[in-house]
Structures are given as structure tokens and as C-alpha cells.
Design an enzyme around this catalytic site. Structure first.
Site, PDB file in Angstrom:
ATOM      1  N   GLU A   1       3.793  -5.353   8.896  1.00 17.32           N
ATOM      2  CA  GLU A   1       4.051  -3.962   8.477  1.00 17.32           C
ATOM      3  C   GLU A   1       5.211  -3.373   9.284  1.00 17.32           C
ATOM      4  O   GLU A   1       6.109  -2.730   8.727  1.00 17.32           O
ATOM      5  CB  GLU A   1       2.790  -3.116   8.685  1.00 17.32           C
ATOM      6  CG  GLU A   1       3.008  -1.653   8.312  1.00 17.32           C
ATOM      7  CD  GLU A   1       1.848  -0.744   8.736  1.00 17.32           C
ATOM      8  OE1 GLU A   1       0.697  -1.195   8.746  1.00 17.32           O
ATOM      9  OE2 GLU A   1       2.130   0.426   9.050  1.00 17.32           O
TER      10      GLU A   1
ATOM     11  N   CYS B   1       0.852  -1.193   0.000  1.00 21.70           N
ATOM     12  CA  CYS B   1       0.000   0.000   0.000  1.00 21.70           C
ATOM     13  C   CYS B   1       0.893   1.251   0.000  1.00 21.70           C
ATOM     14  O   CYS B   1       1.852   1.333   0.785  1.00 21.70           O
ATOM     15  CB  CYS B   1      -0.879  -0.010   1.252  1.00 21.70           C
ATOM     16  SG  CYS B   1      -1.774   1.534   1.479  1.00 21.70           S
TER      17      CYS B   1
HETATM   18 FE1  F3S Z   1      -3.191   1.154   3.225  1.00 18.27          FE
HETATM   19 FE2  F3S Z   1      -4.558   2.331   5.067  1.00 18.27          FE
HETATM   20 FE3  F3S Z   1      -5.442   0.212   3.988  1.00 18.27          FE
HETATM   21  S1  F3S Z   1      -2.398   1.981   5.079  1.00 18.27           S
HETATM   22  S2  F3S Z   1      -3.660  -1.003   3.421  1.00 18.27           S
HETATM   23  S3  F3S Z   1      -5.155   2.160   2.957  1.00 18.27           S
HETATM   24  S4  F3S Z   1      -5.619   0.723   6.118  1.00 18.27           S
END
Ligand code: F3S
Length: 272
Positions: free
Chosen positions: A121, A91
Site C-alpha cells: 500500500e 479499496c
Molecule cells: Fe480498505 Fe480499510 Fe479494508 S482501507 S482494504 S476497508 S482495512
């Protein structure tokens, strides 16, 4: 009985992006660890030939997908050494945490990551750094030790309250602090809406993987307000939970597919 689904539930931007992109990949591929933290989605992908593996040595296809939460640097190095095709679906917001932390370290800051040290993460962020420690919250501040300058980033799915409380404590101990609030808005919005819904509900149902940090955060926040049940699938619903309840609230983690939320809403409305 009234059933209301929280507005912001289900796939967040990063998860939707990863799932949409992965569906475009032709042929067999592997992911290191699950692509997202939802067992049903991972099973669906497995049927399409996207197979999660535990470690690099288990890879048996020429394409490797990097999951939405990011992958540790040493693993990426190993994949490159093996000459595998890498499809990076990290992401962009998770990538940003890594970039901030790397940049602060280059500027001479000792890095603090507020988060769960065992979460992929956080492991991925830490893997890019040398001068770093992970703290879970206020309770760990006294163990950090002396540093001239500290740079703080936070796991995207942590709560604003935990972040603010920890920063307050850090400011009592350290003079020079550079703070990057890297909590993802999708998480914050989801949490605020779930809390509001919990306040007016007699019971909350949180739908999502038990291995999903943001799903567990929703469960924790709502449990402090009203009777709350975290379920992974429709089969986990229990009729007795709904006896005497007038208002049911439903919220879902960022890796929960919409069709699962819809079917749970329908089941509660029609059968309980
Ligand atoms: Fe990215 Fe936020 Fe989802 S960091 S994976 S958009 S919870």
C-alpha cells in the site's frame, strides 16, 4: 470456558468488495502479488483460475486484477503498455490516500507517509509522488530534513496512537503541516474492540495471515494486555494454551474469511 468473538472481525469493506468482485470474473486471470493478505483465500482463488504472479513478465492471461492494497504506478504503466485488461479492485479508502497525497504534492507540500515502507500500500502511494519520504514513526522524525511545508498521510492500517505520537513530534519541528488522517475506520474499530475484549479475556487468539499488517497490529496490541497467539489456520491451535483459562477472546484481521473464524471458535468451544 467462555469463548467470545470480537464483533468486528474478518473481512473489511475493501476486502469483501475485492473478493466479491473477483468471483464474478470469468476465465483465467492474474493478480500482481496476492489479491489480499490471506494465504487460504489466495489458494481458494488459485483453484478458480485467479493466479498471483510476482511480476508483469510472469502474466500469462489477458486480464490482470489490481489488488485491494493498490499497485505501484510503474506496474500499471507496464500493464497498459502491454494492452492487458485491468480490473482495478483497489479499496476506495486506499485510493483516497493516494489522491490526498497527490493533491498535497501539487499544492507544494513535501509528503510524509507514516507507515511501513515495504508494504505494498505504501509502495503504491509513494510511486505516484516525487517529493516524498516514508517514516515509521517518532524515531524517524529527526532524519527527515528541512522543508517549508509538509503534508502528512498515513497507511490505512496504522494505529491511531502511532499516528498521534508522530504528529505531536512533527509539530515540534515543522511550522506548516497539513495532516490527513487516512487511517481506515475499519482498522480503528477492529483494534478498539480487540483491546476491550483482551482486557476481559485470559487469552486472545488472533486469526489471520502473518503477512497481513492489520492482523499483526491486532496481535501487537493484544499481546501488550494478555497472552495472545496469532494463528493462520485451525491446525495451529494448541490445547495447552487453554489450560486453566476461563475466558477466550477471538479477533481476526481484515482479510480473514468468516468461515475460518467460525471453525476456530467451534474447535475451541468443543475440543479444548
Ligand atoms: Fe480498505 Fe480499510 Fe479494508 S482501507 S482494504 S476497508 S482495512
Amino acid at each position: 470456558m467462555k469463548v467470545e468473538v470480537s464483533k468486528n472481525s474478518g473481512f473489511c469493506f475493501g476486502v469483501k468488495r475485492a473478493v466479491d468482485m473477483v468471483l464474478k470474473i470469468q476465465g483465467k486471470s492474474n493478480t500482481i502479488g496476492p489479491l489480499i493478505h490471506n494465504p487460504q483465500v489466495v489458494e481458494d482463488l488459485r483453484k478458480r483460475g485467479i493466479i498471483p504472479v510476482e511480476k508483469v513478465d510472469d502474466i500469462d492471461s489477458s486480464t490482470v486484477i489490481l489488488r485491494a492494497h493498490g499497485v505501484s504506478k510503474n506496474i500499471i504503466d507496464e500493464l497498459n503498455k502491454k494492452g492487458l485488461k485491468i480490473v482495478d479492485l483497489t479499496c476506495p479508502f486506499v485510493k483516497k490516500v493516494q489522491d490526498y497525497a497527490i493533491s498535497l504534492e501539487k499544492q507544494g507540500y513535501f509528503i510524509l507517509v507514516i507507515g511501513d515502507k515495504n508494504h505494498p500500500e505504501v509502495e503504491a502511494i509513494v510511486s505516484h509522488l516525487e517529493n516524498v519520504t516514508v517514516i515509521a514513526g517518532v524515531e524517524d522524525v529527526s532524519n527527515i530534513g528541512p522543508h517549508d511545508k509538509i503534508g502528512v498521510v498515513v497507511q490505512t492500517t496504522q494505529t491511531a496512537k502511532l499516528f498521534e505520537d508522530t504528529i505531536k513530534e512533527l509539530k515540534k519541528v515543522y511550522k506548516e503541516i497539513k495532516i490527513c488522517n487516512t487511517i481506515c475506520n475499519a482498522t480503528a474499530e477492529r483494534q478498539e474492540e480487540a483491546v476491550e475484549l483482551a482486557k476481559k479475556s485470559d487469552i486472545m487468539i488472533i486469526v489471520g495471515g502473518k503477512n497481513s499488517a492489520n492482523t499483526r497490529s491486532l496481535d501487537k496490541l493484544c499481546s501488550a494486555i494478555v497472552e495472545t497467539h496469532l494463528i493462520e489456520n485451525i491446525g495451529a491451535l494448541r490445547k495447552e494454551w487453554f489450560k486453566g483459562k476461563k475466558q477466550v477472546g477471538i479477533s481476526a484481521g481484515a482479510s480473514t474469511p468468516q468461515h475460518l473464524i467460525d471453525s476456530i471458535e467451534e474447535r475451541i468451544k468443543n475440543d479444548f
